[in-house]
Motif scaffolding. Sequence first.
Motif, PDB file in Angstrom:
ATOM      1  N   LEU A 215       0.805  -1.112  -0.024  1.00 11.26           N
ATOM      2  CA  LEU A 215      -0.189   0.069  -0.122  1.00 11.26           C
ATOM      3  C   LEU A 215       0.797   1.236   0.139  1.00 11.26           C
ATOM      4  CD1 LEU A 215      -2.790  -0.858   2.477  1.00 11.26           C
ATOM      5  CD2 LEU A 215      -3.116  -0.630   0.014  1.00 11.26           C
ATOM      6  N   VAL A 216       1.941   1.296   0.903  1.00 11.22           N
ATOM      7  CA  VAL A 216       2.677   2.445   0.971  1.00 11.22           C
ATOM      8  C   VAL A 216       3.454   2.811  -0.502  1.00 11.22           C
ATOM      9  CG1 VAL A 216       4.904   3.278   1.878  1.00 11.22           C
ATOM     10  CG2 VAL A 216       3.203   2.256   3.300  1.00 11.22           C
ATOM     11  N   ARG A 217       3.751   1.586  -1.133  1.00 18.24           N
ATOM     12  CA  ARG A 217       4.569   1.685  -2.720  1.00 18.24           C
ATOM     13  C   ARG A 217       3.784   2.134  -3.539  1.00 18.24           C
ATOM     14  NH1 ARG A 217       6.525  -3.164  -2.241  1.00 18.24           N
ATOM     15  NH2 ARG A 217       5.030  -4.205  -3.497  1.00 18.24           N
ATOM     16  N   GLU A 218       2.400   1.715  -3.440  1.00 23.38           N
ATOM     17  CA  GLU A 218       1.451   1.791  -4.678  1.00 23.38           C
ATOM     18  C   GLU A 218       0.670   3.197  -4.366  1.00 23.38           C
ATOM     19  OE1 GLU A 218      -0.740  -1.596  -5.094  1.00 23.38           O
ATOM     20  OE2 GLU A 218       0.834  -2.706  -5.940  1.00 23.38           O
ATOM     21  N   ARG A 223       1.258   8.217   1.336  1.00 23.27           N
ATOM     22  CA  ARG A 223       2.666   8.643   1.866  1.00 23.27           C
ATOM     23  C   ARG A 223       2.531  10.099   1.799  1.00 23.27           C
ATOM     24  NH1 ARG A 223       4.125   5.520  -2.985  1.00 23.27           N
ATOM     25  NH2 ARG A 223       4.912   7.591  -4.025  1.00 23.27           N
ATOM     26  N   GLU A 224       1.936  10.835   1.087  1.00 20.23           N
ATOM     27  CA  GLU A 224       1.870  12.200   1.245  1.00 20.23           C
ATOM     28  C   GLU A 224       1.108  12.703   2.531  1.00 20.23           C
ATOM     29  OE1 GLU A 224      -0.175  16.015  -1.132  1.00 20.23           O
ATOM     30  OE2 GLU A 224       0.442  14.500  -2.012  1.00 20.23           O
ATOM     31  N   ALA A 225      -0.108  11.987   2.908  1.00 20.05           N
ATOM     32  CA  ALA A 225      -1.068  12.347   3.936  1.00 20.05           C
ATOM     33  C   ALA A 225      -0.236  11.908   5.424  1.00 20.05           C
ATOM     34  CB  ALA A 225      -2.301  11.455   3.710  1.00 20.05           C
ATOM     35  N   ALA A 226       0.207  10.725   5.319  1.00 16.40           N
ATOM     36  CA  ALA A 226       1.023  10.414   6.400  1.00 16.40           C
ATOM     37  C   ALA A 226       2.250  11.172   6.773  1.00 16.40           C
ATOM     38  CB  ALA A 226       1.386   8.914   6.333  1.00 16.40           C
ATOM     39  N   ILE A 334      -9.564  11.633   5.719  1.00 12.75           N
ATOM     40  CA  ILE A 334     -10.371  11.159   4.803  1.00 12.75           C
ATOM     41  C   ILE A 334      -9.898  11.069   3.517  1.00 12.75           C
ATOM     42  CG2 ILE A 334     -12.370  12.525   3.276  1.00 12.75           C
ATOM     43  CD1 ILE A 334     -12.956  14.172   5.964  1.00 12.75           C
ATOM     44  N   ARG A 335      -8.823  11.672   3.165  1.00 11.10           N
ATOM     45  CA  ARG A 335      -8.099  11.414   1.611  1.00 11.10           C
ATOM     46  C   ARG A 335      -7.463   9.958   1.829  1.00 11.10           C
ATOM     47  NH1 ARG A 335      -3.132  14.765   0.178  1.00 11.10           N
ATOM     48  NH2 ARG A 335      -3.683  14.260  -1.968  1.00 11.10           N
ATOM     49  N   VAL A 336      -6.962   9.452   3.097  1.00  5.40           N
ATOM     50  CA  VAL A 336      -6.505   8.071   3.099  1.00  5.40           C
ATOM     51  C   VAL A 336      -7.720   7.119   2.868  1.00  5.40           C
ATOM     52  CG1 VAL A 336      -5.738   6.370   4.535  1.00  5.40           C
ATOM     53  CG2 VAL A 336      -4.547   8.478   4.618  1.00  5.40           C
ATOM     54  N   ALA A 392       6.747  20.424   1.763  1.00  6.28           N
ATOM     55  CA  ALA A 392       6.324  19.125   1.185  1.00  6.28           C
ATOM     56  C   ALA A 392       4.853  19.213   0.496  1.00  6.28           C
ATOM     57  CB  ALA A 392       6.389  18.215   2.239  1.00  6.28           C
ATOM     58  N   HIS A 393       4.036  19.947   1.227  1.00  9.40           N
ATOM     59  CA  HIS A 393       2.736  19.986   0.699  1.00  9.40           C
ATOM     60  C   HIS A 393       2.288  20.868  -0.444  1.00  9.40           C
ATOM     61  CE1 HIS A 393      -1.616  19.883   0.957  1.00  9.40           C
ATOM     62  NE2 HIS A 393      -1.708  21.214   0.691  1.00  9.40           N
TER      63      HIS A 393
END
Length: 404
Positions: A215-218, A223-226, A334-336, A392-393
């Motif tokens: 999941l992290v890779r794809e 990744r951005e939200a976390a 919510i994004r996740v 980053a954002h």
Amino acid sequence: MSSKEHTALTTDSNSLTQRSTVLALAITCGLAVANVYYNQPLLADMGRSLNISVQQVGFIPTLTQTGYAVGLLLLVPLGDRMERRWLIVTMLGLLAGILVVEATAPNIAWLSVSSFVLGFCSIVAHLVIPLVAQLTHPSERGKVIGTLLSGMILSVLLARSVSGIIGEYLGWRAVYGISAGVMLILAFVIQGRIPVSKPSSTLSYQQLMQSLVQLVREQPVLREAALNVALVFAAFNAAWVTLVFLLESPAYNYDSRVAGLFGLVGLIGVFTTPIVGRVADKRGPRMLIGVAVVLSLSAFVILWIAGGTHLLGLILGVLILDLGMHTGYVSNQIRVYNLVPNAESRLNTVYMVTNYTGGALGSFLGTYVWGLWQWNGVCALGLFLLTVAFIAHFSVRKRKSTAI
């Protein structure tokens, strides 16, 4: 998803998301996660009781939040393959037991181990929220999640305030003893409230854990939200874990009761979180994340300029910081949840492990820089972390899917 599966989920959703049931779940989520935060206004009292230094007792919130992150990593993925009601009730029972152990800690070693295990078992909310997210239509997901998170925010704020008051009059140990009884009551209430749920995955535990890496890779949005929420939460915790030391310093000369009551400044999050959820449903959450980062940066500027010596400046800074933190937390979550159907628990695991790893790091760095440079060091740390989040954002090109 087949039409039969969709019909079944809709039926379960109607029973699960009734107002009274959502209220019960919100209370459960809030009181379970509150156990992680009881220690923040009690740190000075704990240190005096066990005759340990500020640096030693300041490590207790770090241990608790590290345990929470480990629990999120190892336990929450089970929500995708086990019956959730049994899992939730079992964790509430384990929480009651470890709270008794925490309340009887005779030394720093006992307190450290029990604090880690307490955090490890306090992940009930993250078994409840993925269940609700799975059974709620995407068009209403933000509203329902916002309601649950409002309960969590209220409980966390009250946790700081109530623990400070109880600690002042009954001692810090009484806080954990009372909470143990509350966890047992919640276990009985939830047993009769949550319907039996069917697991959404047949993967083995090993396969579930391996799928986290996939999941992290794809999922770049994951990744951005976390990363975003980890940086914001690190800055937030750096301020909160050292706030009690600032309020007890010669600049203010307040006790732990006032430090606890100070948390009520953050009540704004209780009222704004459902609104954030509704706005995210209509406008998409990414825009709100940018707002959250800017608010948090502004809060630390105020805390640095005025918060160290002026009470009104401190109140204003904490209020804006709470608003920014909760806006970012809800929007990122919510994004996740909108990424991969039937993987809500595992998505939540990645998101929350990163979040609380950031929080634990913020707690550690906050107490460390307090020991070196006091409040100025804490504010500089917060500004640095949030500047990284800002860069980053806003450096990530807006993706085609504005919904996430």
